[in-house]
Design a protein around this motif. Structure first.
Motif, mmCIF file in Angstrom:
data_model
loop_
_atom_site.group_PDB
_atom_site.id
_atom_site.type_symbol
_atom_site.label_atom_id
_atom_site.label_comp_id
_atom_site.label_asym_id
_atom_site.label_seq_id
_atom_site.Cartn_x
_atom_site.Cartn_y
_atom_site.Cartn_z
ATOM 1 N N ILE A 126 -0.235 -13.146 43.604
ATOM 2 C CA ILE A 126 1.226 -12.839 43.836
ATOM 3 C C ILE A 126 1.988 -12.100 44.737
ATOM 4 N N SER A 127 1.681 -10.832 44.707
ATOM 5 C CA SER A 127 1.779 -9.786 45.728
ATOM 6 C C SER A 127 1.532 -9.788 47.364
ATOM 7 N N ILE A 128 0.970 -10.593 47.120
ATOM 8 C CA ILE A 128 0.674 -10.843 48.729
ATOM 9 C C ILE A 128 1.544 -12.106 49.090
ATOM 10 N N TYR A 129 1.404 -13.684 47.905
ATOM 11 C CA TYR A 129 1.682 -14.306 48.740
ATOM 12 C C TYR A 129 3.632 -13.849 48.718
ATOM 13 N N ALA A 130 4.384 -13.190 47.748
ATOM 14 C CA ALA A 130 5.847 -13.074 48.221
ATOM 15 C C ALA A 130 5.713 -11.423 48.737
ATOM 16 N N LEU A 131 4.660 -10.925 49.887
ATOM 17 C CA LEU A 131 4.737 -10.966 50.956
ATOM 18 C C LEU A 131 5.350 -11.367 51.891
ATOM 19 N N HIS A 132 4.055 -12.141 52.200
ATOM 20 C CA HIS A 132 3.983 -12.818 52.658
ATOM 21 C C HIS A 132 6.063 -13.838 52.935
ATOM 22 N N ASN A 133 6.925 -14.038 52.086
ATOM 23 C CA ASN A 133 7.624 -14.987 52.020
ATOM 24 C C ASN A 133 9.014 -13.427 52.491
ATOM 25 N N ARG A 134 8.160 -11.960 52.297
ATOM 26 C CA ARG A 134 9.579 -10.934 52.537
ATOM 27 C C ARG A 134 10.559 -10.460 51.528
#
Length: 479
Positions: A126-134
């Motif tokens: 979840i963190s990596i996906y949210a980080l990719h979406n800024r």
């Protein structure tokens, strides 16, 4: 004629018998294959039944496909978020189960590290996906919520359940191992505290840039410290810091209830399958979190800190079962060890990944969140220093978690427009575009439009902007 036909039949009988023998040999080989395939098929079916059907939480598995259908049929983000969150819960629990099965083949110490690592796989995805979406705040708040949930809710429920079941005895655990984990937690809190203090005291050398540089440097130091901790745990010769005693390992090996149910290759296979499915649903959770916040009238901070970790920490509920079996060392390894790994590895790792992706992920979790984490670590460290547990200690941890949940329900993040205006006033960068900061902190198009309008109004009423900055900011332009 009969005498003539008989020799012909006898002459042709030899090759026919040879063909028949070869045919029987081929049939025998196919029969051997037929005898092997059912066993292999039965093993696959048994493994599928054990992982996807046997557990009671698997009744929630259909909620994942339902969430995907709702996304394409209705587009209601509140329902998509709710069903995706429910669908992730059994997947996270099954991921923990597959990790426990794999731990049977690696030994107790490596198995404990595997439990802590894959137990946090949902939060990492979840963190990596949210980080990719800024969505940097979602990353920070979700990781913070996982720490609070493990240290207060999971550990509190474990102490409470273990104290109720074993009310006639005092449950003990390895005091030295608990003290080491407490020290690591305090070290990690120090790493998170200084960027926040530097930001809110306005004492940094270069506004924002010094805070980001300090966060990246501290993250590298924390990763080195965690690597040294793993080396000490795996190669250390001091038995006082081992989380599981040798007698307990022998009892565990002799207990039929703890025998592995799937093979090592099957455990690795299911870890991969469950990880992919969790990553798919995590995308829907992150994409719909803002819409769910508006539809349910809940702050994004409450959803990220309280609701997301409940689904992600489903695998850590095994700590409660170990406490009821009077195996508190394993309970601490799952609950406190998982929190230690999030603080010392996952958060610094997210900062480094954001650095590589060009995202300004830092260790400034804001003042309210940092103070909450600091008080939580102090409370847990004070309760672990005696090396004993009872149901009252568990009740105190649960009540502390309820207080924090209520606090985040009435807490909202500072307005991004005020943060952008502060950056402009501090003359962070003379050629910066305030719209880019809106894009960083407001990925949603609707939120971007409203926030840009708010920033434009705020800029118009500011009396102390220099003429140089005014030339670089297009106030009248809107997307």
């Amino acid at each position: 004629m009969m005498d003539v036909e008989l020799p012909e039949d006898e002459g042709t009988s030899t090759p026919l018998s040879a063909r028949n023998m070869q045919a029987f040999e081929h049939v025998g080989s196919f029969a051997a294959v037929a005898q092997y395939n059912p066993r292999r098929t039965n093993r696959i079916l048994m493994s599928t039944y054990t992982v996807l059907v046997k557990a009671k939480t698997n009744v929630l598995l259909p909620f994942g496909p339902i969430a995907i259908m709702l996304h394409y049929l209705t587009g209601k983000q509140g329902w998509v978020f709710f069903f995706s969150l429910i669908g992730i819960t059994p997947l996270a629990e099954r991921l923990g189960y597959a990790t426990e099965q794999l731990a049977f083949y690696t030994g107790p110490l490596v198995g404990g590290l595997l439990n802590a690592t894959f137990g946090n796989a949902t939060e990492m995805i979840i963190s990596i996906y949210a980080l990719h979406n800024r969505m940097i705040r979602v990353v920070q708040l979700s990781l913070l919520g996982s720490i609070l949930s493990n240290m207060l809710l999971v550990l509190g429920c474990s102490f409470f359940a273990g104290g109720i079941v074993h009310c006639n005895k005092v449950q003990t655990f390895n005091k030295a191992s608990a003290a080491m984990n407490s020290g690591l937690l305090l070290m990690a809190v120090m790493g998170l505290m200084f960027p926040a203090v530097l930001h809110f005291t306005h004492s940094e050398l270069h506004y924002i840039r010094s805070e980001l540089a300090l966060s990246r440097f501290s993250s590298c130091i924390m990763l080195v410290a965690y690597a040294c901790y793993l080396f000490f745990q795996l190669k250390g010769q001091n038995n006082a810091y081992k989380p599981i005693d040798e007698e307990e390992v022998q009892n565990k090996d002799s207990d039929e209830e703890d025998a592995p149910e799937i093979t090592q290759l099957e455990a690795i296979f299911w870890l991969a399958i469950l990880g992919v499915w969790i990553s798919i649903l995590s995308g829907y959770v992150v994409d719909t979190i803002e819409g769910a916040s508006e539809s349910m009238n809940m702050p994004v901070a409450f959803i990220s800190v309280i609701l997301l970790p409940i689904a992600g920490n489903a695998a850590d509920t095994s700590a409660i079962m170990f406490a009821m079996k009077d195996k508190l060392d394993i309970t601490l390894g799952v609950a406190v060890g998982s929190s230690t790994q999030i603080l010392m590895f996952m958060i610094p790792f997210s900062v480094v990944v954001g650095w590589m992706m060009g995202k300004p992920m830092d260790l400034n979790f804001q003042l309210f969140e940092t103070a909450t984490l600091f008080m939580t670590v102090l409370v847990v460290a004070s309760l672990l220093q005696e090396g004993t547990s009872n149901y009252f200690k568990g009740l105190m941890l649960i009540l502390c978690y309820l207080i924090i949940a209520a606090s985040f329900f009435v807490h909202i993040d500072p307005a991004p427009s005020k943060w952008i205006i502060t950056c402009i006033q501090a003359n962070l960068n003379r050629d910066m575009n305030w719209k880019s900061h809106v894009m960083w902190y407001c990925p949603s198009a609707l939120t971007q439009q409203s926030m840009m309008s708010q920033v434009s109004l705020d800029l118009q009423v500011l009396p102390n902007l220099t003429s140089c900055l005014l030339q670089n900011i297009s106030i009248s332009q809107h997307p």
